[in-house]
Write an enzyme that holds these catalytic residues in place. Structure first.
Site, PDB file in Angstrom:
ATOM      1  CE  LYS A 144      -0.962  11.735   5.272  1.00  0.00           C
ATOM      2  NZ  LYS A 144      -2.373  12.514   4.861  1.00  0.00           N
ATOM      3  CG  ASP A 203      -4.619   9.421   6.934  1.00  0.00           C
ATOM      4  OD1 ASP A 203      -4.257  10.168   7.833  1.00  0.00           O
ATOM      5  OD2 ASP A 203      -5.491   9.985   6.215  1.00  0.00           O
ATOM      6  CD  GLU A 252      -2.811   1.396   0.607  1.00  0.00           C
ATOM      7  OE1 GLU A 252      -2.370   1.709  -0.649  1.00  0.00           O
ATOM      8  OE2 GLU A 252      -4.049   1.577   0.873  1.00  0.00           O
ATOM      9  CG  ASP A 253      -0.928   4.935  -1.597  1.00  0.00           C
ATOM     10  OD1 ASP A 253      -1.578   4.102  -0.549  1.00  0.00           O
ATOM     11  OD2 ASP A 253      -1.481   5.354  -2.515  1.00  0.00           O
ATOM     12  CG  PHE A 289      -3.822  15.244   1.078  1.00  0.00           C
ATOM     13  CD1 PHE A 289      -4.722  14.285   1.677  1.00  0.00           C
ATOM     14  CD2 PHE A 289      -3.696  15.221  -0.226  1.00  0.00           C
ATOM     15  CE1 PHE A 289      -5.441  13.264   1.016  1.00  0.00           C
ATOM     16  CE2 PHE A 289      -4.428  14.356  -1.026  1.00  0.00           C
ATOM     17  CZ  PHE A 289      -5.263  13.137  -0.331  1.00  0.00           C
ATOM     18  NE  ARG A 291      -4.289   7.582  -8.750  1.00  0.00           N
ATOM     19  CZ  ARG A 291      -4.965   7.411  -7.633  1.00  0.00           C
ATOM     20  NH1 ARG A 291      -4.055   6.850  -6.621  1.00  0.00           N
ATOM     21  NH2 ARG A 291      -6.107   7.140  -7.450  1.00  0.00           N
TER      22      ARG A 291
HETATM   23  P1  IMP Z   1      -6.682   5.469   5.726  1.00  0.00           P
HETATM   24  O1  IMP Z   1      -8.149   4.657   5.384  1.00  0.00           O
HETATM   25  O2  IMP Z   1      -7.254   6.648   6.451  1.00  0.00           O
HETATM   26  O3  IMP Z   1      -5.555   4.907   6.472  1.00  0.00           O
HETATM   27  O4  IMP Z   1      -6.375   5.907   4.398  1.00  0.00           O
HETATM   28  C1  IMP Z   1      -5.921   5.291   3.432  1.00  0.00           C
HETATM   29  C2  IMP Z   1      -6.154   5.508   1.989  1.00  0.00           C
HETATM   30  O5  IMP Z   1      -6.384   7.060   2.111  1.00  0.00           O
HETATM   31  C3  IMP Z   1      -4.831   5.558   1.207  1.00  0.00           C
HETATM   32  O6  IMP Z   1      -4.782   4.286   0.636  1.00  0.00           O
HETATM   33  C4  IMP Z   1      -5.057   6.601   0.212  1.00  0.00           C
HETATM   34  O7  IMP Z   1      -5.678   6.248  -0.947  1.00  0.00           O
HETATM   35  C5  IMP Z   1      -5.524   7.801   0.851  1.00  0.00           C
HETATM   36  N1  IMP Z   1      -4.770   8.727   1.581  1.00  0.00           N
HETATM   37  C6  IMP Z   1      -4.364   8.817   2.913  1.00  0.00           C
HETATM   38  N2  IMP Z   1      -3.513  10.049   3.134  1.00  0.00           N
HETATM   39  C7  IMP Z   1      -3.507  10.577   1.974  1.00  0.00           C
HETATM   40  C8  IMP Z   1      -2.698  11.362   1.246  1.00  0.00           C
HETATM   41  O8  IMP Z   1      -1.763  12.184   2.241  1.00  0.00           O
HETATM   42  N3  IMP Z   1      -2.395  11.629   0.024  1.00  0.00           N
HETATM   43  C9  IMP Z   1      -3.100  10.827  -0.728  1.00  0.00           C
HETATM   44  N4  IMP Z   1      -3.887  10.139  -0.505  1.00  0.00           N
HETATM   45  C10 IMP Z   1      -3.985   9.538   0.877  1.00  0.00           C
END
Ligand code: IMP
Length: 176
Positions: free
Chosen positions: A129, A101, A97-98, A150, A163
């Site tokens: 993060k 968050d 995964e990239d 972000f 991207r």
């Molecule tokens: P989470 O479910 O809140 O952990 O978010 C995960 C997903 O949110 C990632 O797979 C990204 O697609 C998106 N995401 C979270 N933070 C960022 C960011 O800073 N830039 C772009 N996409 C983000």
């Protein structure tokens, strides 16, 4: 309008971190074949770089989940939009995964994939993060911890833009 304004992680730093992650994965999985499950869409860039650094034999598959829409805040609701097609029973699986968050997406994907009875299931992410976490997640291989900003590039988007940027950049209000 939010635009990429400054580089947070350079392509050279990313390359070094990906190599380190690959060495750790190789060391932990000697003798195994791994199924790399890339999280679409953002995970494809890490997937492409990481797989070429690994010395282990690998298979590839992809999974996709949605939670964001065209905003920078998670909706909190995660839904599977594409499942893997590989039979994961008894296989060693690495979710690629990239970014993590809040942790909600990866937690959902882990629980979904655990249902397929893999021999092992681990997570590799480039960016974390940590300060934004809402649910605990076990991230086994992590590139970098980043502050609450972000970011775009290296697979990460803002409303499907940016991207393809090779560095990770912070988006900010375009005052110019
Ligand atoms: P989470 O479910 O809140 O952990 O978010 C995960 C997903 O949110 C990632 O797979 C990204 O697609 C998106 N995401 C979270 N933070 C960022 C960011 O800073 N830039 C772009 N996409 C983000």
């Amino acid at each position: 309008m939010l635009k990429p304004k400054r580089v947070l992680v350079t392509r050279d730093q990313i390359r070094d971190k990906v190599k380190e992650m690959a060495r750790a994965i190789d060391a932990a999985h000697q003798g195994d074949e791994l199924v790399l499950v890339g999280v679409l869409k953002g995970g494809i860039v890490l997937m492409a770089d990481l797989m070429r650094e690994l010395r282990l034999p690998v298979r590839l598959d992809f999974i996709a989940a949605e939670s964001y829409g065209a905003s920078t805040e998670t909706s909190g609701v995660v839904k599977l939009t594409r499942d893997v097609t590989t039979d994961l029973r008894g296989r060693h699986v690495l979710l690629v995964e990239d970014i993590v968050d809040t942790g909600l997406t990866i937690r959902y994907l882990i629980s979904h994939l655990k249902g397929k009875d893999p021999a092992s299931l681990e997570v590799a992410v480039l960016l974390d993060k940590v300060s934004r976490r809402k649910v605990p997640v076990d991230v086994r291989y992590r590139g970098l911890v980043i502050p609450d900003a972000f970011v775009v590039g290296y697979g990460l988007d803002y409303a499907e833009h940016y991207r393809n940027l090779p560095d990770v950049m912070v988006v900010e209000e375009d005052g110019t």
